[in-house]
Design an enzyme around this catalytic site. Structure first.
Site, PDB file in Angstrom:
ATOM      1  N   TRP A 167      42.012  32.711  27.562  1.00 49.38           N
ATOM      2  CA  TRP A 167      41.768  31.799  26.441  1.00 49.38           C
ATOM      3  C   TRP A 167      42.397  32.321  25.158  1.00 49.38           C
ATOM      4  CZ3 TRP A 167      39.956  27.263  27.965  1.00 49.38           C
ATOM      5  CH2 TRP A 167      39.124  27.194  29.089  1.00 49.38           C
ATOM      6  N   ARG A 180      57.859  29.377  28.461  1.00 48.43           N
ATOM      7  CA  ARG A 180      56.858  30.026  29.321  1.00 48.43           C
ATOM      8  C   ARG A 180      56.189  29.042  30.273  1.00 48.43           C
ATOM      9  NH1 ARG A 180      54.549  34.847  28.524  1.00 48.43           N
ATOM     10  NH2 ARG A 180      52.616  33.988  29.349  1.00 48.43           N
ATOM     11  N   SER A 228      42.133  33.660  33.768  1.00 47.65           N
ATOM     12  CA  SER A 228      41.091  34.663  33.553  1.00 47.65           C
ATOM     13  C   SER A 228      40.225  34.315  32.347  1.00 47.65           C
ATOM     14  CB  SER A 228      41.730  36.047  33.344  1.00 47.65           C
ATOM     15  OG  SER A 228      42.277  36.137  32.040  1.00 47.65           O
ATOM     16  N   ARG A 236      47.595  47.179  37.115  1.00 44.91           N
ATOM     17  CA  ARG A 236      46.202  47.092  36.655  1.00 44.91           C
ATOM     18  C   ARG A 236      45.531  45.897  37.323  1.00 44.91           C
ATOM     19  NH1 ARG A 236      49.086  46.271  31.636  1.00 44.91           N
ATOM     20  NH2 ARG A 236      49.449  44.046  31.318  1.00 44.91           N
ATOM     21  N   ARG A 292      57.382  35.820  31.868  1.00 41.06           N
ATOM     22  CA  ARG A 292      58.613  36.634  31.828  1.00 41.06           C
ATOM     23  C   ARG A 292      59.713  36.008  32.676  1.00 41.06           C
ATOM     24  NH1 ARG A 292      55.771  41.839  33.628  1.00 41.06           N
ATOM     25  NH2 ARG A 292      54.081  40.332  33.873  1.00 41.06           N
ATOM     26  N   HIS A 314      55.069  28.631  34.495  1.00 42.14           N
ATOM     27  CA  HIS A 314      53.806  28.258  35.159  1.00 42.14           C
ATOM     28  C   HIS A 314      54.049  27.139  36.183  1.00 42.14           C
ATOM     29  CE1 HIS A 314      51.726  30.933  32.558  1.00 42.14           C
ATOM     30  NE2 HIS A 314      51.832  30.211  31.465  1.00 42.14           N
ATOM     31  N   LEU A 358      41.759  27.910  56.686  1.00 43.02           N
ATOM     32  CA  LEU A 358      41.817  28.851  55.556  1.00 43.02           C
ATOM     33  C   LEU A 358      40.921  28.390  54.406  1.00 43.02           C
ATOM     34  CD1 LEU A 358      43.582  31.301  54.315  1.00 43.02           C
ATOM     35  CD2 LEU A 358      44.805  29.483  53.110  1.00 43.02           C
ATOM     36  N   GLU A 414      39.941  36.075  29.975  1.00 41.02           N
ATOM     37  CA  GLU A 414      40.682  36.566  28.803  1.00 41.02           C
ATOM     38  C   GLU A 414      41.873  35.665  28.441  1.00 41.02           C
ATOM     39  OE1 GLU A 414      39.693  38.785  31.353  1.00 41.02           O
ATOM     40  OE2 GLU A 414      38.002  39.313  30.066  1.00 41.02           O
ATOM     41  N   GLU A 441      43.332  47.474  50.210  1.00 43.00           N
ATOM     42  CA  GLU A 441      44.656  48.107  50.092  1.00 43.00           C
ATOM     43  C   GLU A 441      45.377  47.358  48.978  1.00 43.00           C
ATOM     44  OE1 GLU A 441      45.130  50.746  51.723  1.00 43.00           O
ATOM     45  OE2 GLU A 441      43.362  50.488  52.995  1.00 43.00           O
ATOM     46  N   ARG A 484      45.344  33.067  24.680  1.00 41.76           N
ATOM     47  CA  ARG A 484      46.750  32.636  24.562  1.00 41.76           C
ATOM     48  C   ARG A 484      46.876  31.475  23.577  1.00 41.76           C
ATOM     49  NH1 ARG A 484      49.742  33.635  30.242  1.00 41.76           N
ATOM     50  NH2 ARG A 484      48.808  35.667  30.592  1.00 41.76           N
ATOM     51  N   ASP A 499      51.110  37.301  38.683  1.00 45.86           N
ATOM     52  CA  ASP A 499      51.539  37.595  37.311  1.00 45.86           C
ATOM     53  C   ASP A 499      53.065  37.527  37.188  1.00 45.86           C
ATOM     54  OD1 ASP A 499      51.047  38.210  34.669  1.00 45.86           O
ATOM     55  OD2 ASP A 499      51.139  40.373  35.002  1.00 45.86           O
TER      56      ASP A 499
HETATM   57  C1  IPE Z   1      46.132  38.301  34.985  1.00 55.80           C
HETATM   58  O1  IPE Z   1      47.341  38.227  34.314  1.00 55.80           O
HETATM   59  C2  IPE Z   1      45.488  36.946  35.051  1.00 55.80           C
HETATM   60  C3  IPE Z   1      46.125  35.988  35.948  1.00 55.80           C
HETATM   61  C4  IPE Z   1      47.127  36.215  36.734  1.00 55.80           C
HETATM   62  C5  IPE Z   1      45.515  34.664  35.943  1.00 55.80           C
HETATM   63  P1  IPE Z   1      47.440  38.502  32.752  1.00 55.80           P
HETATM   64  O2  IPE Z   1      48.860  38.307  32.393  1.00 55.80           O
HETATM   65  O3  IPE Z   1      46.443  37.681  32.006  1.00 55.80           O
HETATM   66  O4  IPE Z   1      47.011  40.015  32.665  1.00 55.80           O
HETATM   67  P2  IPE Z   1      47.292  41.113  31.531  1.00 55.80           P
HETATM   68  O5  IPE Z   1      46.907  40.492  30.218  1.00 55.80           O
HETATM   69  O6  IPE Z   1      48.735  41.415  31.578  1.00 55.80           O
HETATM   70  O7  IPE Z   1      46.450  42.269  31.927  1.00 55.80           O
HETATM   71  C1  IPE Z   2      50.447  34.691  35.103  1.00 59.68           C
HETATM   72  O1  IPE Z   2      51.655  34.764  34.448  1.00 59.68           O
HETATM   73  C2  IPE Z   2      49.818  33.333  34.954  1.00 59.68           C
HETATM   74  C3  IPE Z   2      48.611  33.307  34.113  1.00 59.68           C
HETATM   75  C4  IPE Z   2      48.036  34.359  33.571  1.00 59.68           C
HETATM   76  C5  IPE Z   2      48.012  32.008  33.883  1.00 59.68           C
HETATM   77  P1  IPE Z   2      51.757  35.174  32.923  1.00 59.68           P
HETATM   78  O2  IPE Z   2      51.692  33.939  32.091  1.00 59.68           O
HETATM   79  O3  IPE Z   2      50.760  36.211  32.585  1.00 59.68           O
HETATM   80  O4  IPE Z   2      53.221  35.766  32.853  1.00 59.68           O
HETATM   81  P2  IPE Z   2      53.685  37.048  32.063  1.00 59.68           P
HETATM   82  O5  IPE Z   2      52.839  38.192  32.533  1.00 59.68           O
HETATM   83  O6  IPE Z   2      53.483  36.753  30.609  1.00 59.68           O
HETATM   84  O7  IPE Z   2      55.113  37.201  32.437  1.00 59.68           O
HETATM   85 MG    MG Z   3      50.793  38.250  32.619  1.00 56.04          MG
END
Ligand code: IPE
Ligand code: IPE
Ligand code: MG
Length: 225
Positions: A62, A25, A58, A178, A16, A29, A124, A60, A191, A64, A12
């Protein structure tokens, strides 16, 4: 000393990271994808690590903006095609987890091809979580086995999941504490390390430090020492 046979990472902080640098953004990626390669290669050379499960998209995600989702889909396809040689060279088997039916036919084909072309690799396992949600995974698993005659057992449910392997070490980068619907069943005794580093700034040295701390933990699994 503990062995981190199965490491799972919630990667994650890409967005940011980019925003802090005045970038888009999606550039976060792209930077994140480079780290995936570095960490996977490191894990493939580490003697105790057998499996690396990475949360890439994830169920969820979608939600975005459409353009970000489209970019992520293209990036995934490009990554898989470009990295086939890295997988083969390092004897890494690629395994997707999640419900792939939501992806375009072309992306599904690429995923299947990379899986087939790395099926013989016995180093791996890199499991990429794609359209993955633990609740969705559990529901799909229960639906597969619900008609069994003698009731569902823990082993049966575990074997019906996309990811059948319990996690030893779970890392989440990006500062949030989380699980965001990741491997809820498999992390029962993992852990967990929550770290502030944003994923594109995560380095092999960051993982080495976590592994050093992980090895010192007394894992009791409900027993006593
Ligand atoms: C979790 O990150 C999903 C991935 C890293 C693929 P998110 O950025 O989607 O999680 P939330 O929304 O902050 O919980
Ligand atoms: C995790 O980074 C990558 C995916 C969820 C695909 P984010 O895109 O969630 O980055 P933040 O959390 O917005 O910084
Ligand atoms: Mg995120």
């Amino acid at each position: 000393m503990n062995k981190a046979r199965h490491i799972a990472i919630i990667m994650d902080g890409n967005g940011r990271w980019a925003e802090l640098k005045g970038k888009k953004r999606v550039q976060g990626h792209e930077a994140g994808a480079k780290i995936v390669k570095e960490i996977t290669t490191f894990c493939s050379n580490a003697k105790d690590i057998e499996r690396l499960t990475l949360y890439a998209f994830s169920t969820e995600n979608w939600k975005r903006p459409r353009l970000e989702v489209e970019f992520l889909m293209k990036l995934l396809e490009k990554y898989l095609k470009n990295e086939l040689n890295t997988y083969i060279r390092n004897n890494i088997r690629f395994e997707p987890i999640g419900d792939l039916r939501a992806f375009s036919k072309s992306l599904q084909k690429t995923i299947q091809t990379i899986q087939e072309k790395t099926a013989h690799c016995d180093g791996l396992v890199q499991a990429l979580a794609l359209n993955y949600g633990a609740q969705d995974e559990i529901i799909r698993a229960v639906n597969k086995i619900k008609d069994c005659d003698d009731g569902i057992t823990e082993v049966m449910l575990s074997n019906a999941l996309d990811s059948k392997h319990s996690v030893d070490l779970l890392i989440r980068t990006g500062g949030d504490h989380r699980l965001s619907n990741f491997l809820l069943w498999q992390v029962a005794y993992a852990e967990i390390f929550f770290i502030d580093t944003l994923w594109p700034d995560f380095k092999v040295e960051s993982l080495e430090k976590i592994l050093k701390d992980f090895k010192k933990i007394e894992r009791r699994f409900g027993g006593i020492k």
